[in-house]
Design a protein around this motif. Structure first.
Motif, PDB file in Angstrom:
ATOM      1  N   ALA A 129      60.519 -22.728  42.655  1.00 39.74           N
ATOM      2  CA  ALA A 129      59.889 -22.387  43.920  1.00 39.74           C
ATOM      3  C   ALA A 129      60.264 -20.975  44.364  1.00 39.74           C
ATOM      4  O   ALA A 129      61.365 -20.481  44.073  1.00 39.74           O
ATOM      5  N   ALA A 130      59.350 -20.351  45.059  1.00 44.88           N
ATOM      6  CA  ALA A 130      59.600 -19.025  45.631  1.00 44.88           C
ATOM      7  C   ALA A 130      58.576 -18.756  46.722  1.00 44.88           C
ATOM      8  O   ALA A 130      57.497 -19.376  46.740  1.00 44.88           O
ATOM      9  N   HIS A 131      58.893 -17.835  47.624  1.00 44.48           N
ATOM     10  CA  HIS A 131      57.951 -17.420  48.665  1.00 44.48           C
ATOM     11  C   HIS A 131      56.840 -16.631  47.989  1.00 44.48           C
ATOM     12  O   HIS A 131      57.100 -15.645  47.288  1.00 44.48           O
ATOM     13  N   SER A 132      55.594 -17.039  48.198  1.00 47.82           N
ATOM     14  CA  SER A 132      54.489 -16.412  47.477  1.00 47.82           C
ATOM     15  C   SER A 132      54.207 -14.987  47.926  1.00 47.82           C
ATOM     16  O   SER A 132      53.555 -14.227  47.198  1.00 47.82           O
ATOM     17  N   GLY A 133      54.720 -14.611  49.096  1.00 53.48           N
ATOM     18  CA  GLY A 133      54.517 -13.242  49.559  1.00 53.48           C
ATOM     19  C   GLY A 133      55.711 -12.345  49.346  1.00 53.48           C
ATOM     20  O   GLY A 133      55.568 -11.161  49.020  1.00 53.48           O
ATOM     21  N   VAL A 134      56.919 -12.899  49.488  1.00 51.85           N
ATOM     22  CA  VAL A 134      58.144 -12.088  49.431  1.00 51.85           C
ATOM     23  C   VAL A 134      58.744 -12.057  48.029  1.00 51.85           C
ATOM     24  O   VAL A 134      59.141 -10.994  47.532  1.00 51.85           O
ATOM     25  N   ASP A 135      58.819 -13.219  47.371  1.00 48.91           N
ATOM     26  CA  ASP A 135      59.508 -13.326  46.076  1.00 48.91           C
ATOM     27  C   ASP A 135      58.613 -13.892  44.986  1.00 48.91           C
ATOM     28  O   ASP A 135      59.052 -14.679  44.143  1.00 48.91           O
ATOM     29  N   PHE A 136      57.353 -13.540  44.992  1.00 48.14           N
ATOM     30  CA  PHE A 136      56.406 -14.139  44.058  1.00 48.14           C
ATOM     31  C   PHE A 136      56.877 -14.051  42.604  1.00 48.14           C
ATOM     32  O   PHE A 136      56.780 -15.011  41.846  1.00 48.14           O
ATOM     33  N   VAL A 167      53.885 -21.199  49.016  1.00 48.05           N
ATOM     34  CA  VAL A 167      55.077 -21.498  48.216  1.00 48.05           C
ATOM     35  C   VAL A 167      54.652 -21.647  46.761  1.00 48.05           C
ATOM     36  O   VAL A 167      53.727 -22.415  46.451  1.00 48.05           O
ATOM     37  N   VAL A 168      55.288 -20.921  45.863  1.00 48.03           N
ATOM     38  CA  VAL A 168      55.058 -21.122  44.431  1.00 48.03           C
ATOM     39  C   VAL A 168      55.519 -22.541  44.096  1.00 48.03           C
ATOM     40  O   VAL A 168      56.658 -22.923  44.386  1.00 48.03           O
ATOM     41  N   ALA A 169      54.639 -23.319  43.498  1.00 52.55           N
ATOM     42  CA  ALA A 169      54.894 -24.758  43.320  1.00 52.55           C
ATOM     43  C   ALA A 169      56.059 -25.023  42.381  1.00 52.55           C
ATOM     44  O   ALA A 169      56.081 -24.533  41.247  1.00 52.55           O
TER      45      ALA A 169
END
Length: 384
Positions: A202-209, A251-253
């Motif tokens: 998982a990761a924030h799709s905007g900040v840590d994609f 959220v990256v799944a």
């Protein structure tokens, strides 16, 4: 044979009300597979009916699922094997369905949950056996097995089904006939089920994609691979029926999974397809892939023994004045298990109708007596 067949048909026409009444009694005791108490109430009714016509009843108690009912009729002779008549009492319909779909008779049909699949078939079998016993025409012992988990895979009942089948000369399955024409079933596809589990990061799709590894993206690529396992030229179908994953769009799944249905016409194709599932490899090494499942029901192939049973049935049907066809189907039944053991198995020997598992489930009444008479004829003349 013609005289006997016609006489048997006449006698079954005189029992139509009895068949219909027993069918109604069974339908009005709702029996969803996942409710043991409810299914056992239907087992109680069937056990009483079996004992009432002279059956030697054995109830195989189960803890989590409905009990299994075994009833034996007639006496075994030296070197004479029984015929196994195979059915189920569970249905796909939840408790309370009768309020919206009450049992009714109109427009030449009997309607209601479980009528076609397959409480009419059970009523037909009990009526056929009762008549043969009363007429002294049951020339071969009959074992009736009614299971309670067929609609959910038969995982509990399968060992007993296979054990009894090995003792028998042939197996007659009380599933509905194929289509409104009422064909008997001489082949069924085997069924496998697989679940693909993908674990990502998982990761924030905007900040840590770039730090994430999408389980959904990985699963999507795997789906593209497995859909290509379908080979219509060999009657192999692969269907991704459900797919789930992720939590939010930003959220990256981290997780995703899919459920896959596989159908094969030939037993030899099942291990080949299984190997292809086991050999799936990741596209994104930051993810993990787990494959679970396998073959649940082997194919019921069109064997020489099954063809011989069908030809006998077609001859008897002709003597009764109707044409009997054979068919293959992609759906499975407990006949898949018995056929895979090498025991000659004929399926679709229950009622004729439409709408199994659907709100228009119904049985065609004009076919009740002829199909019950045909079943009886197959029981009293198993060797033609």
């Amino acid at each position: 044979m013609s005289y006997k067949a016609v006489k048997l048909l006449e006698e079954m026409r005189g029992r139509e009300k009895h068949i219909l009444g027993l069918m109604q009694d069974l339908v009005e005791v709702e029996s969803p597979s996942d409710n043991k108490v409810a299914v056992d109430r239907c087992v109680d009714l069937a056990a009483k009916a079996c004992a009432g016509i002279g059956g030697r009843v054995r109830r195989h108690r189960q803890r989590a699922f409905g009990d299994l009912l075994e009833a034996r009729f007639g006496r075994a002779g030296r070197g004479v094997k029984p015929v196994l008549v195979l059915g189920h009492l569970d249905t796909v319909w939840p408790l309370g369905t009768l309020k919206q779909m009450p049992f009714k008779v109109e427009k030449g049909r009997a309607w209601g949950p479980g009528t076609l699949d397959m409480k009419a078939g059970v009523a037909m079998a009990l009526t056929a056996v009762e008549h043969l016993l009363q007429a002294g025409a049951l020339t071969r012992p009959v074992v009736l097995l009614l299971v309670s988990d067929e609609e959910i895979g038969s995982t509990v009942s399968r060992p007993l089904t296979e054990k009894l089948a090995r003792e028998c000369e042939a197996v007659y399955v009380l599933e509905p006939a194929q289509g409104i024409a009422g064909a008997y079933k001489t082949a069924r596809k085997g069924i496998a089920g697989y679940t693909l589990h993908v674990k990502g990061v998982a990761a924030h799709s905007g900040v840590d994609f770039a730090q994430g590894h999408s389980a959904i993206a990985e699963l999507a690529r795997q789906v593209g691979i497995i859909q290509a396992f379908t080979d219509l030229s060999r009657d192999i179908t692969v269907n991704v029926g459900t797919i789930q994953g992720g939590t939010r769009s930003n959220v990256v799944a981290a997780e995703a999974w899919a459920e896959v249905d596989v159908r094969v016409a030939k037993a030899s194709d099942a291990p080949k397809i299984d190997k292809r599932f086991r050999r799936l490899r990741l596209f994104d090494r930051g993810c993990a892939l787990r494959v679970e499942g396998g073959l649940n029901r082997p194919p019921m192939e069109r064997t020489r023994g099954t063809v011989a049973l069908f030809r006998r049935a077609a001859t008897l049907a002709g003597a009764m004045g109707f044409d009997l066809q054979e068919a293959a189907t992609g759906g499975g039944s407990d006949g898949n298990f018995t056929s895979a053991l090498g025991v000659s198995t004929l399926d679709g020997m229950g009622a004729v109708g439409e709408g199994a598992h659907a709100v228009h489930e119904s049985v065609v009444l004009k076919d009740l007596a002829p199909r019950t008479a045909l079943l009886a004829a197959m029981l009293c003349e198993p060797e033609g």
